[in-house]
Write a protein that holds these residues in place. Structure first.
Motif, PDB file in Angstrom:
ATOM      1  N   GLN A 100      -6.734   9.526  -6.955  1.00 27.05           N
ATOM      2  CA  GLN A 100      -7.518   9.462  -5.719  1.00 27.05           C
ATOM      3  C   GLN A 100      -7.533   8.067  -5.116  1.00 27.05           C
ATOM      4  O   GLN A 100      -8.569   7.544  -4.709  1.00 27.05           O
ATOM      5  N   MET A 101      -6.336   7.487  -5.046  1.00 27.01           N
ATOM      6  CA  MET A 101      -6.162   6.180  -4.423  1.00 27.01           C
ATOM      7  C   MET A 101      -5.534   6.394  -3.040  1.00 27.01           C
ATOM      8  O   MET A 101      -4.366   6.737  -2.925  1.00 27.01           O
ATOM      9  N   VAL A 102      -6.342   6.227  -2.014  1.00 25.49           N
ATOM     10  CA  VAL A 102      -5.947   6.471  -0.617  1.00 25.49           C
ATOM     11  C   VAL A 102      -5.492   7.926  -0.455  1.00 25.49           C
ATOM     12  O   VAL A 102      -5.707   8.764  -1.324  1.00 25.49           O
ATOM     13  N   ASP A 103      -4.851   8.230   0.640  1.00 24.23           N
ATOM     14  CA  ASP A 103      -4.467   9.601   0.946  1.00 24.23           C
ATOM     15  C   ASP A 103      -2.976   9.845   0.739  1.00 24.23           C
ATOM     16  O   ASP A 103      -2.316  10.460   1.579  1.00 24.23           O
ATOM     17  N   PHE A 104      -2.444   9.342  -0.366  1.00 25.59           N
ATOM     18  CA  PHE A 104      -1.052   9.634  -0.689  1.00 25.59           C
ATOM     19  C   PHE A 104      -0.927  11.107  -1.069  1.00 25.59           C
ATOM     20  O   PHE A 104      -1.831  11.682  -1.679  1.00 25.59           O
ATOM     21  N   ASP A 157       8.159   0.121  -4.689  1.00 26.92           N
ATOM     22  CA  ASP A 157       8.724   1.245  -3.933  1.00 26.92           C
ATOM     23  C   ASP A 157       8.666   1.016  -2.422  1.00 26.92           C
ATOM     24  O   ASP A 157       9.019   1.924  -1.642  1.00 26.92           O
ATOM     25  N   CYS A 158       8.191  -0.168  -2.022  1.00 25.34           N
ATOM     26  CA  CYS A 158       8.144  -0.546  -0.595  1.00 25.34           C
ATOM     27  C   CYS A 158       7.266   0.384   0.235  1.00 25.34           C
ATOM     28  O   CYS A 158       7.614   0.739   1.377  1.00 25.34           O
ATOM     29  N   GLU A 159       6.138   0.779  -0.319  1.00 25.13           N
ATOM     30  CA  GLU A 159       5.194   1.581   0.449  1.00 25.13           C
ATOM     31  C   GLU A 159       4.495   0.706   1.491  1.00 25.13           C
ATOM     32  O   GLU A 159       4.552  -0.527   1.427  1.00 25.13           O
ATOM     33  N   ASP A 160       3.831   1.333   2.424  1.00 19.80           N
ATOM     34  CA  ASP A 160       3.147   0.636   3.509  1.00 19.80           C
ATOM     35  C   ASP A 160       2.125  -0.365   2.933  1.00 19.80           C
ATOM     36  O   ASP A 160       1.230   0.028   2.189  1.00 19.80           O
ATOM     37  N   PRO A 161       2.234  -1.663   3.275  1.00 19.21           N
ATOM     38  CA  PRO A 161       1.308  -2.668   2.740  1.00 19.21           C
ATOM     39  C   PRO A 161      -0.167  -2.351   3.001  1.00 19.21           C
ATOM     40  O   PRO A 161      -1.026  -2.617   2.151  1.00 19.21           O
ATOM     41  N   SER A 162      -0.465  -1.793   4.173  1.00 21.88           N
ATOM     42  CA  SER A 162      -1.863  -1.477   4.478  1.00 21.88           C
ATOM     43  C   SER A 162      -2.392  -0.380   3.554  1.00 21.88           C
ATOM     44  O   SER A 162      -3.562  -0.407   3.147  1.00 21.88           O
ATOM     45  N   LEU A 163      -1.536   0.579   3.206  1.00 23.34           N
ATOM     46  CA  LEU A 163      -1.937   1.636   2.282  1.00 23.34           C
ATOM     47  C   LEU A 163      -2.112   1.085   0.865  1.00 23.34           C
ATOM     48  O   LEU A 163      -2.996   1.521   0.122  1.00 23.34           O
ATOM     49  N   ILE A 164      -1.272   0.137   0.495  1.00 23.70           N
ATOM     50  CA  ILE A 164      -1.409  -0.499  -0.822  1.00 23.70           C
ATOM     51  C   ILE A 164      -2.733  -1.249  -0.903  1.00 23.70           C
ATOM     52  O   ILE A 164      -3.446  -1.176  -1.914  1.00 23.70           O
ATOM     53  N   THR A 165      -3.075  -1.937   0.175  1.00 20.82           N
ATOM     54  CA  THR A 165      -4.353  -2.658   0.221  1.00 20.82           C
ATOM     55  C   THR A 165      -5.521  -1.682   0.100  1.00 20.82           C
ATOM     56  O   THR A 165      -6.487  -1.933  -0.634  1.00 20.82           O
ATOM     57  N   ASP A 166      -5.456  -0.567   0.811  1.00 23.30           N
ATOM     58  CA  ASP A 166      -6.511   0.444   0.727  1.00 23.30           C
ATOM     59  C   ASP A 166      -6.576   1.047  -0.674  1.00 23.30           C
ATOM     60  O   ASP A 166      -7.666   1.327  -1.192  1.00 23.30           O
ATOM     61  N   ALA A 167      -5.405   1.263  -1.289  1.00 22.35           N
ATOM     62  CA  ALA A 167      -5.364   1.808  -2.645  1.00 22.35           C
ATOM     63  C   ALA A 167      -6.008   0.833  -3.627  1.00 22.35           C
ATOM     64  O   ALA A 167      -6.728   1.244  -4.551  1.00 22.35           O
ATOM     65  N   TYR A 168      -5.769  -0.454  -3.429  1.00 22.27           N
ATOM     66  CA  TYR A 168      -6.385  -1.482  -4.265  1.00 22.27           C
ATOM     67  C   TYR A 168      -7.906  -1.409  -4.163  1.00 22.27           C
ATOM     68  O   TYR A 168      -8.615  -1.454  -5.170  1.00 22.27           O
ATOM     69  N   ARG A 169      -8.418  -1.280  -2.949  1.00 21.78           N
ATOM     70  CA  ARG A 169      -9.874  -1.219  -2.750  1.00 21.78           C
ATOM     71  C   ARG A 169     -10.470   0.030  -3.394  1.00 21.78           C
ATOM     72  O   ARG A 169     -11.547  -0.013  -3.997  1.00 21.78           O
ATOM     73  N   ASP A 170      -9.761   1.164  -3.260  1.00 16.91           N
ATOM     74  CA  ASP A 170     -10.234   2.391  -3.911  1.00 16.91           C
ATOM     75  C   ASP A 170     -10.294   2.211  -5.425  1.00 16.91           C
ATOM     76  O   ASP A 170     -11.259   2.609  -6.082  1.00 16.91           O
ATOM     77  N   ALA A 171      -9.229   1.635  -5.993  1.00 20.95           N
ATOM     78  CA  ALA A 171      -9.164   1.440  -7.437  1.00 20.95           C
ATOM     79  C   ALA A 171     -10.209   0.432  -7.905  1.00 20.95           C
ATOM     80  O   ALA A 171     -10.795   0.577  -8.980  1.00 20.95           O
ATOM     81  N   LEU A 172     -10.453  -0.583  -7.096  1.00 23.16           N
ATOM     82  CA  LEU A 172     -11.438  -1.603  -7.436  1.00 23.16           C
ATOM     83  C   LEU A 172     -12.825  -0.995  -7.592  1.00 23.16           C
ATOM     84  O   LEU A 172     -13.598  -1.384  -8.472  1.00 23.16           O
ATOM     85  N   GLY A 173     -13.114  -0.006  -6.769  1.00 24.40           N
ATOM     86  CA  GLY A 173     -14.413   0.655  -6.851  1.00 24.40           C
ATOM     87  C   GLY A 173     -14.551   1.595  -8.027  1.00 24.40           C
ATOM     88  O   GLY A 173     -15.641   2.117  -8.293  1.00 24.40           O
ATOM     89  N   ARG A 174     -13.444   1.810  -8.746  1.00 27.99           N
ATOM     90  CA  ARG A 174     -13.470   2.707  -9.907  1.00 27.99           C
ATOM     91  C   ARG A 174     -13.136   1.975 -11.205  1.00 27.99           C
ATOM     92  O   ARG A 174     -12.653   2.577 -12.154  1.00 27.99           O
TER      93      ARG A 174
END
Length: 207
Positions: A100-104, A157-174
């Protein structure tokens, strides 16, 4: 008697594995003909070539993913691979979805393996990378990269940097292990090209 023996064996295999492979069935002396017959009469459902599930059992969103992982070493049972992990794991956007890290999206499926694996399945791709077993967690019977390793793989994997940043924030909260993340980022920043790929994480870690 063989017919009823096959029914019993298929039921036992399904109960043990959930999704199972043709090779696992053969190990239990279940013939390919018996599997084909069970599909014709509606006892089994074919998830993909070489993998099945019992009709009427609870479906999971991860059934196809589970089948594809099992087909990377089709004769072994899940408990055997968990006992002696072979280095193959669900990773990248698929791992991010499961945690549940961002909407991948769950698929197309992404896995990592220590050796090159070629597949004709358009819904699956592999990255050839070495993973440390401490960076793996077992979810629903599948080896999945932990959030720290998942974030690094998203960069590789060269995913979108903004999505990686959002995924980091989601993971940080967990409860993200930031120390392990820093170690992994450092390990994967030893060349200029790799460091450039790690920039989305370097920015949030140093910001």
């Amino acid at each position: 008697m063989k017919y009823f023996s096959n029914i019993t064996a298929i039921s036992e295999l399904s109960e043990s594995e959930g999704v199972f492979t043709t090779a696992q069935a053969v190990r239990m002396d279940i013939s390919r003909d018996a599997l084909a017959h069970s599909c014709r009469v509606g006892r089994l459902e074919r998830i993909c070539h070489g993998a099945y599930r019992m009709s009427g059992t609870q479906r999971r969103d991860t059934d196809e993913l589970n089948a594809l992982w099992k087909l990377t070493n089709p004769s072994l049972c899940a408990w055997e691979r968990k006992r002696r992990w072979d280095g193959i794991a669900v990773s990248g956007t698929t791992a991010a979805n499961l945690q549940q890290m961002v909407d991948f999206f769950l698929s197309p499926y992404r896995m990592t393996a220590p050796t090159r694996i070629n597949t004709r399945n358009e819904s699956l791709s592999f990255a050839k990378r070495e993973l440390d077993e401490r960076d793996i967690v077992w979810l629903d019977g599948l080896p999945v990269t932990k959030p720290e390793r998942t974030l690094v793989d998203l960069c590789l994997d060269c995913e979108d940097p903004s999505l990686i940043t959002d995924a980091y924030r989601d993971a940080l909260g967990r409860g993200l292990n930031t120390q392990r993340l820093k170690e992994l980022v450092e390990e994967n920043s030893k060349t200029a090209k790799r460091r450039e790929l790690m920039m989305p994480l370097l920015m949030v870690l140093n910001g």
